[in-house]
Design a protein around this motif. Sequence first.
Motif, PDB file in Angstrom:
ATOM      1  N   ARG A 127      -2.676  -0.776  -2.002  1.00 55.62           N
ATOM      2  CA  ARG A 127      -4.035  -1.173  -1.500  1.00 55.62           C
ATOM      3  C   ARG A 127      -5.105  -0.204  -2.150  1.00 55.62           C
ATOM      4  NH1 ARG A 127      -0.352  -4.213   1.264  1.00 55.62           N
ATOM      5  NH2 ARG A 127      -1.122  -5.380   2.857  1.00 55.62           N
ATOM      6  N   CYS A 165      -7.529  -7.633  -7.867  1.00 57.31           N
ATOM      7  CA  CYS A 165      -7.461  -7.558  -6.519  1.00 57.31           C
ATOM      8  C   CYS A 165      -7.890  -8.801  -5.844  1.00 57.31           C
ATOM      9  CB  CYS A 165      -8.445  -6.512  -5.995  1.00 57.31           C
ATOM     10  SG  CYS A 165      -7.937  -4.749  -6.714  1.00 57.31           S
ATOM     11  N   ASP A 168      -7.730  -7.833   1.547  1.00 55.66           N
ATOM     12  CA  ASP A 168      -6.641  -7.590   2.258  1.00 55.66           C
ATOM     13  C   ASP A 168      -6.891  -8.099   3.736  1.00 55.66           C
ATOM     14  OD1 ASP A 168      -4.141  -6.849   3.336  1.00 55.66           O
ATOM     15  OD2 ASP A 168      -4.722  -4.637   3.501  1.00 55.66           O
ATOM     16  N   VAL A 188      -6.188  -5.682  -1.817  1.00 57.72           N
ATOM     17  CA  VAL A 188      -4.744  -5.433  -2.095  1.00 57.72           C
ATOM     18  C   VAL A 188      -4.664  -5.817  -3.760  1.00 57.72           C
ATOM     19  CG1 VAL A 188      -2.475  -6.682  -1.958  1.00 57.72           C
ATOM     20  CG2 VAL A 188      -3.928  -6.722   0.035  1.00 57.72           C
TER      21      VAL A 188
END
Length: 197
Positions: A127, A165, A168, A188
């Motif tokens: 992350r 990415c 998240d 993420v």
Amino acid sequence: MHLTPREEERLLLAAAADLARRRLARGTRLGATEAVALVCDEICEMAWDGVPLPDIVARARSVVPAAALLPGVPSLVPVLEVEALFPWGSTLVHVDAPFGASDSFPERAGATVTEPGYIELAAGLPRRTVMLRNTGPRDVWISSHFPLDQVNPAVVVAGGLAVGCRLDLPAGEALLLRPGESREAPAVIVAFPWGTT
């Protein structure tokens, strides 16, 4: 008229749903294809109108009564999923038992059941925190699984940290950025720029 593949699919779905409506109007029972098209069309229209997701799922189960189906249809379609366009963006709508309980799949007739405990999303993936800024004049929604390096060009991801990415967030959720707003968000890392996952 030039249509995108998504627009072509939506029009095809609407045509199949209209066929289902005509058959119901004359008292003919529906097969799986027409029944699925009708429920999906209703889901897409409710989403377009901004109906909350839980309400859509609940109402989707009452679009086609079991008596209006040919025998065996509920067991053929234990789950229905459609990507619907809401005012804030696309969301996958998942409906268990869209045509009622089936003897073949009794465990799917109600809510999804999971084991007790904690479920980690994107387990094991690294992350990072990213800074997002909306430089445009309109609200921008970024959905949970949309790649950050492909978002609306008005959204600037500070430091070039967008590649590989996504936000998240749980599936189906989205982050809202108002015009001129900057905010940090968890992301993420799902793929590295050089191709290693």
